[in-house]
Scaffold this motif. Structure first.
Motif, PDB file in Angstrom:
ATOM      1  N   VAL A 160      31.714  39.413  39.900  1.00 51.25           N
ATOM      2  CA  VAL A 160      32.679  40.309  40.531  1.00 51.25           C
ATOM      3  C   VAL A 160      32.717  41.644  39.786  1.00 51.25           C
ATOM      4  CG1 VAL A 160      35.153  40.687  40.948  1.00 51.25           C
ATOM      5  CG2 VAL A 160      34.096  38.496  41.527  1.00 51.25           C
ATOM      6  N   MET A 161      32.769  42.745  40.541  1.00 51.11           N
ATOM      7  CA  MET A 161      32.947  44.079  39.997  1.00 51.11           C
ATOM      8  C   MET A 161      34.182  44.709  40.644  1.00 51.11           C
ATOM      9  SD  MET A 161      29.063  45.647  39.701  1.00 51.11           S
ATOM     10  CE  MET A 161      29.700  47.144  38.920  1.00 51.11           C
ATOM     11  N   ALA A 162      34.786  45.653  39.933  1.00 52.39           N
ATOM     12  CA  ALA A 162      35.921  46.408  40.466  1.00 52.39           C
ATOM     13  C   ALA A 162      35.482  47.844  40.706  1.00 52.39           C
ATOM     14  CB  ALA A 162      37.097  46.363  39.502  1.00 52.39           C
ATOM     15  N   VAL A 163      35.895  48.401  41.826  1.00 48.97           N
ATOM     16  CA  VAL A 163      35.536  49.778  42.176  1.00 48.97           C
ATOM     17  C   VAL A 163      36.821  50.550  42.462  1.00 48.97           C
ATOM     18  CG1 VAL A 163      34.247  51.252  43.757  1.00 48.97           C
ATOM     19  CG2 VAL A 163      33.359  48.978  43.165  1.00 48.97           C
ATOM     20  N   VAL A 164      36.999  51.657  41.732  1.00 58.21           N
ATOM     21  CA  VAL A 164      38.139  52.545  41.962  1.00 58.21           C
ATOM     22  C   VAL A 164      37.624  53.746  42.739  1.00 58.21           C
ATOM     23  CG1 VAL A 164      39.983  53.898  40.921  1.00 58.21           C
ATOM     24  CG2 VAL A 164      39.216  51.779  39.817  1.00 58.21           C
ATOM     25  N   CYS A 165      38.158  53.927  43.949  1.00 58.74           N
ATOM     26  CA  CYS A 165      37.645  54.963  44.843  1.00 58.74           C
ATOM     27  C   CYS A 165      38.746  55.421  45.780  1.00 58.74           C
ATOM     28  CB  CYS A 165      36.463  54.416  45.654  1.00 58.74           C
ATOM     29  SG  CYS A 165      36.842  52.873  46.544  1.00 58.74           S
ATOM     30  N   ALA A 218      31.912  46.773  35.653  1.00 56.70           N
ATOM     31  CA  ALA A 218      31.289  45.454  35.581  1.00 56.70           C
ATOM     32  C   ALA A 218      31.925  44.652  34.461  1.00 56.70           C
ATOM     33  CB  ALA A 218      29.784  45.595  35.347  1.00 56.70           C
ATOM     34  N   PHE A 219      31.980  43.332  34.636  1.00 60.10           N
ATOM     35  CA  PHE A 219      32.639  42.443  33.682  1.00 60.10           C
ATOM     36  C   PHE A 219      31.619  41.462  33.099  1.00 60.10           C
ATOM     37  CE2 PHE A 219      35.742  43.716  36.874  1.00 60.10           C
ATOM     38  CZ  PHE A 219      36.811  44.152  36.087  1.00 60.10           C
ATOM     39  N   PRO A 220      31.140  41.677  31.872  1.00 60.70           N
ATOM     40  CA  PRO A 220      30.221  40.726  31.260  1.00 60.70           C
ATOM     41  C   PRO A 220      30.862  39.345  31.110  1.00 60.70           C
ATOM     42  CG  PRO A 220      30.213  42.810  30.064  1.00 60.70           C
ATOM     43  CD  PRO A 220      31.368  42.859  31.020  1.00 60.70           C
ATOM     44  N   GLY A 221      30.038  38.319  31.194  1.00 59.00           N
ATOM     45  CA  GLY A 221      30.521  36.963  30.972  1.00 59.00           C
ATOM     46  C   GLY A 221      30.453  36.097  32.212  1.00 59.00           C
ATOM     47  N   ARG A 222      30.289  34.813  31.993  1.00 59.52           N
ATOM     48  CA  ARG A 222      30.186  33.872  33.105  1.00 59.52           C
ATOM     49  C   ARG A 222      31.484  33.700  33.863  1.00 59.52           C
ATOM     50  NH1 ARG A 222      26.252  28.913  31.088  1.00 59.52           N
ATOM     51  NH2 ARG A 222      24.376  30.183  30.818  1.00 59.52           N
ATOM     52  N   ASP A 223      32.608  34.030  33.218  1.00 61.80           N
ATOM     53  CA  ASP A 223      33.878  33.870  33.912  1.00 61.80           C
ATOM     54  C   ASP A 223      34.053  34.887  35.035  1.00 61.80           C
ATOM     55  OD1 ASP A 223      34.032  35.923  32.037  1.00 61.80           O
ATOM     56  OD2 ASP A 223      36.160  35.615  31.641  1.00 61.80           O
ATOM     57  N   ALA A 224      33.139  35.854  35.154  1.00 62.74           N
ATOM     58  CA  ALA A 224      33.201  36.831  36.247  1.00 62.74           C
ATOM     59  C   ALA A 224      32.401  36.387  37.466  1.00 62.74           C
ATOM     60  CB  ALA A 224      32.693  38.185  35.761  1.00 62.74           C
ATOM     61  N   VAL A 225      31.726  35.241  37.379  1.00 64.53           N
ATOM     62  CA  VAL A 225      30.858  34.763  38.466  1.00 64.53           C
ATOM     63  C   VAL A 225      31.627  33.767  39.341  1.00 64.53           C
ATOM     64  CG1 VAL A 225      28.686  33.631  39.038  1.00 64.53           C
ATOM     65  CG2 VAL A 225      28.844  35.037  36.973  1.00 64.53           C
ATOM     66  N   PRO A 226      31.838  34.076  40.616  1.00 63.10           N
ATOM     67  CA  PRO A 226      32.559  33.130  41.474  1.00 63.10           C
ATOM     68  C   PRO A 226      31.765  31.867  41.785  1.00 63.10           C
ATOM     69  CG  PRO A 226      31.816  35.016  42.758  1.00 63.10           C
ATOM     70  CD  PRO A 226      31.537  35.335  41.318  1.00 63.10           C
ATOM     71  N   GLY A 227      30.436  31.950  41.771  1.00 63.63           N
ATOM     72  CA  GLY A 227      29.606  30.788  42.050  1.00 63.63           C
ATOM     73  C   GLY A 227      29.625  30.389  43.514  1.00 63.63           C
ATOM     74  N   ALA A 228      29.065  29.224  43.796  1.00 67.08           N
ATOM     75  CA  ALA A 228      28.881  28.792  45.175  1.00 67.08           C
ATOM     76  C   ALA A 228      30.191  28.583  45.911  1.00 67.08           C
ATOM     77  CB  ALA A 228      28.053  27.505  45.208  1.00 67.08           C
ATOM     78  N   ARG A 229      31.198  28.046  45.215  1.00 62.13           N
ATOM     79  CA  ARG A 229      32.441  27.684  45.879  1.00 62.13           C
ATOM     80  C   ARG A 229      33.564  28.680  45.627  1.00 62.13           C
ATOM     81  NH1 ARG A 229      33.594  21.715  43.962  1.00 62.13           N
ATOM     82  NH2 ARG A 229      35.515  22.115  45.128  1.00 62.13           N
ATOM     83  N   GLY A 230      33.307  29.682  44.804  1.00 62.55           N
ATOM     84  CA  GLY A 230      34.360  30.625  44.456  1.00 62.55           C
ATOM     85  C   GLY A 230      34.398  31.867  45.314  1.00 62.55           C
ATOM     86  N   ARG A 251      42.270  38.517  37.959  1.00 70.64           N
ATOM     87  CA  ARG A 251      42.246  38.006  36.583  1.00 70.64           C
ATOM     88  C   ARG A 251      41.376  38.879  35.685  1.00 70.64           C
ATOM     89  NH1 ARG A 251      41.866  32.881  39.161  1.00 70.64           N
ATOM     90  NH2 ARG A 251      39.711  32.535  38.525  1.00 70.64           N
ATOM     91  N   LEU A 252      40.243  39.322  36.210  1.00 75.49           N
ATOM     92  CA  LEU A 252      39.317  40.099  35.396  1.00 75.49           C
ATOM     93  C   LEU A 252      39.894  41.447  34.982  1.00 75.49           C
ATOM     94  CD1 LEU A 252      36.012  39.336  37.319  1.00 75.49           C
ATOM     95  CD2 LEU A 252      36.595  38.543  35.011  1.00 75.49           C
ATOM     96  N   ILE A 253      40.626  42.104  35.868  1.00 74.75           N
ATOM     97  CA  ILE A 253      41.152  43.423  35.502  1.00 74.75           C
ATOM     98  C   ILE A 253      42.256  43.338  34.465  1.00 74.75           C
ATOM     99  CG2 ILE A 253      40.498  44.490  37.701  1.00 74.75           C
ATOM    100  CD1 ILE A 253      43.489  44.370  38.487  1.00 74.75           C
TER     101      ILE A 253
END
Length: 340
Positions: A160-165, A218-230, A251-253
């Motif tokens: 997951v990434m966050a975009v401010v626009c 961008a958020f380094p780390g596996r906790d930023a990956v939603p995966g197949a079910r997320g 949660r990431l922000i």
């Protein structure tokens, strides 16, 4: 037939409105501080272009990789970057309203199509008209032009990434990379669905947002990956997909500005984003002599065996959680981490 086309357009416009949200105060303060700082101090890779023919003064910035555990794009003199339009991936899906037709460099596949297909949802790739994704990283640039691999700094594909626009916060995923398809190493590109959520339906495959005022985080780390079910990978519009990753994005922000959430890594090491305190799944995720201890890189001595495989990528042992519903299989949530 005309009625059906109008209905699709109306639904797409509604999705663009409903995916936008106000910028939280901690993210707004972060955005303002970057613009007032004037330029990046810890340049992970530099010399990129925001639009063709500009000065090439745009960087992948690591100024806050050790306190907030984030990486972002920044220009000089208070600039950020623009938003060009990407239409790569699945073509002519249900959300396609024809605006990608003006693009002259559309490709039928994105960088992580194999991973999307491997999730087993029936989705064979990302669809720029339905998935809000960011083009992040530069690979295969011509000799003399810079490259940047986000994975070397801990950013995972489809995280997951966050975009401010345009005074909004939009969540997307890292879905594609800049390749050697032009004379310059460019940055600042997003799928047409993400751009529409930011700037409305005036954008198309050949006309994006030229102002250098967009912040890609961008958020380094596996906790930023939603995966197949997320995440709802088979979503047919941007609104449905972004809603499926909003809880994770929220949660990431919280990393930003000391707002809680996953503690940032600390200390210096040779692999930024994988230093002491960074999230990990095995010793291979940790820099230098650090080992993976209870889902965090540390100096405790000895090697922690890798966690067992699980059926929900990104929610396995060591992943961040709020309750048992965030953890795969028989894992439970203990002290904010999935564990046996």
């Amino acid at each position: 037939m005309i009625l059906k086309t109008s209905l699709v357009a109306s639904l797409s416009a509604l999705a663009a409105v409903t995916t936008a949200r106000d910028i939280p105060s901690n993210v707004k303060s972060f955005y303002d501080s970057i613009r007032s700082q004037r330029q990046c101090r810890n340049v992970l890779a530099g010399g990129f272009h925001s639009i063709q023919g500009d000065s090439g003064n745009f960087d992948y910035c690591g100024d806050h990789i050790n306190d907030y555990n984030v990486i972002y794009l920044q220009g000089k003199n208070g600039q950020l970057v623009n938003m060009d339009i990407d239409c790569d991936g699945i073509q002519h899906g249900p959300a396609d309203d024809g605006r990608c037709g003006s693009s002259g460099d559309t490709q039928s596949i994105t960088s992580f199509a194999d991973t999307v297909r491997g999730y087993g949802t029936g989705q064979r790739d990302l669809d720029a008209n339905a998935h809000p994704y960011v083009v992040f990283g530069n690979s295969g640039s011509r000799p003399g032009y810079p490259n940047f691999d986000p994975q070397r700094h801990g950013v995972e594909p489809l995280s997951v990434m966050a975009v401010v626009c345009n005074n909004k916060l939009i969540y997307g995923v890292w879905g594609d990379e800049n390749g050697d398809d032009g004379p310059e190493a460019m940055v600042g590109e997003a799928s047409i669905s993400l751009a529409t959520a930011c700037f409305g339906r005036g954008v198309n495959g050949n006309a994006g947002h030229d102002g250098n005022d967009v912040l890609y985080i961008a958020f380094p780390g596996r906790d930023a990956v939603p995966g197949a079910r997320g995440a709802k990978w088979n979503a047919q519009n941007c609104n449905d997909f972004e809603n499926s990753i909003t809880a994770l994005g929220d949660r990431l922000i919280q990393r930003i500005g000391g707002g809680g959430g996953t503690p940032p890594p600390s200390g210096n090491c040779s692999w930024k984003g994988h230093c002491e305190g960074a999230p990990c799944g095995s010793d291979n995720d940790c820099s230098d002599d650090l080992t993976c201890q209870s889902g965090k890189c540390g100096n405790g001595g000895g090697s922690t065996p890798p966690p067992p495989p699980c059926s929900w990528e990104g929610h396995c042992q060591g992943a961040s959680c709020r309750d048992e519903n965030d953890c795969a299989d028989s894992l439970v949530c203990r002290s904010g981490r999935c564990a046996q």
